[in-house]
Write a protein that holds these residues in place. Sequence first.
Motif, PDB file in Angstrom:
ATOM      1  N   SER A 230      17.748   4.006  11.682  1.00  0.00           N
ATOM      2  CA  SER A 230      17.198   5.362  12.403  1.00  0.00           C
ATOM      3  C   SER A 230      18.602   5.723  12.971  1.00  0.00           C
ATOM      4  N   GLN A 234      20.765   9.431  11.861  1.00  0.00           N
ATOM      5  CA  GLN A 234      21.122  10.625  12.567  1.00  0.00           C
ATOM      6  C   GLN A 234      22.800  10.692  12.574  1.00  0.00           C
ATOM      7  N   GLY A 237      24.714  11.716   9.334  1.00  0.00           N
ATOM      8  CA  GLY A 237      24.473  12.975   8.656  1.00  0.00           C
ATOM      9  C   GLY A 237      24.841  13.595  10.126  1.00  0.00           C
ATOM     10  N   ALA A 238      25.015  13.835  11.187  1.00  0.00           N
ATOM     11  CA  ALA A 238      26.313  14.696  12.237  1.00  0.00           C
ATOM     12  C   ALA A 238      27.296  14.252  12.003  1.00  0.00           C
TER      13      ALA A 238
END
Length: 468
Positions: A230, A234, A237-238
């Motif tokens: 996870s 994240q 994606g950032a």
Amino acid sequence: MRRQGFLNTLSGRFLILTVIFVMLAEILIFVPSIARYRADYLLTRLKQAQIAALTQLATEDMIMPELEAELLANAEVYNVVLRRDEVRQLVLSSPLPGEIHDSFDLRMAGPWELIRDAFAVLADPENRIIRVIGAPVQDAGTLIEVTMQTKALRDAMVDYGLRILLLSALISVVTALLLFLAVQRLLVLPIRRVVRHMQTYAEAPEDARRVIEPNADVTELRVAEEALQSMQMQLTGALRQKERLAQLGSAVAKISHDLRNILTTAQLFADRIEGSADPAVARSVPKLVGSISRAVSLCESTLAFGKAEEPPPQLRRLNLSQLTAEVTEGEGLGPDSGITFLIDVPPGLTIRADGEQLHRVLSNLVRNARQAIEATGQPGTIEISAGEDEANWWIRIGDTGPGLPPKAREHLFSAFQGGARKGGTGLGLAIAAELVRGHGGRLDLVRSDTDGTEFIILLPKETTSPET
């Protein structure tokens, strides 16, 4: 990174702890075992002494001294006292080699007393004479008492202890190895897998293929892998969002720069159409339309692409002389501008390139040259020449301007750092160099001094891209 020894690893420390704990467990087993062995040894002596005493009592006459000595030797005792019917009777006897050192009553001894007495025997290397009291077997009396020496007892206990310790060590090693292998399989290897995933992901966090896929069988490790997955998703994606925003900002800057140049050209043509009755106006209309179409195409491709990277060049055969003419005509220089174009491009020179991208490169270079000359307020010349050798096509763009300032040369092809004139962003040369690199070529500064500036474009003849 500091090199880690085996003892500093999780596997090494677990192996050491396993050996220590197993040995501790074996010691806890050894202590009562050696005490139990001493008690059994003494009970065996009492039992053998009882048999010898009953043999004596079964004989009405006195037995021969030789037989009595043999009975005592078989029982490994010096004297045997048997109490029957409240009568204490010395049944067998022989001279004692010394005084009695201590007495032990096995009928009343508890676990702690047995352990204490056992280790007292092991700790005392002297051969002592002791009295041992116990209960006869088969209700042969109320008490049996013998005297014996401790040497044989201690030797037997040492032999037994060594065998127990050897067996304990073997069990410890086997147990530790099995536990070590089990922990390696169930814990250490999954942890190493997680660490490898983290190291691989750290090398390229933007690559979504490097995000860990949870597959651990141990619940705690699987929860950790899912949490790591996870977090990586994240972060990826950032980073992608950050990169796209940076690329989008760069793309907008490129669009603004190129679009401003293209629309400036269109405006120049529009001014000529609006204020001139020259019959040549009709010939200028297609160029005006072409400039505006080029601006629209650039906007559409950028909006569709959505990032700062230039699309791969669409390589086609094109006539360089015609392309050069379009670039120079696109500048829209009038006869009173004071700037002269010298074109030395063979009419039949055909190269393989993306016409739109190469047009942008040449336009940027020519426009920079024109602006440099105009800044001096003096007439000047812009020269474009081209040719080829066995490996490359080359295009030279030179001017008679004042040359580039030293600061501009340090970061010549870096966006927002290589501006050659006041108020410039430095995007023109950065974009041009990027477009040429997309062709597998190179844009270099040949010279820049008080006599002017000269650039060279090298385009390779051999390319892995298919010709269209």
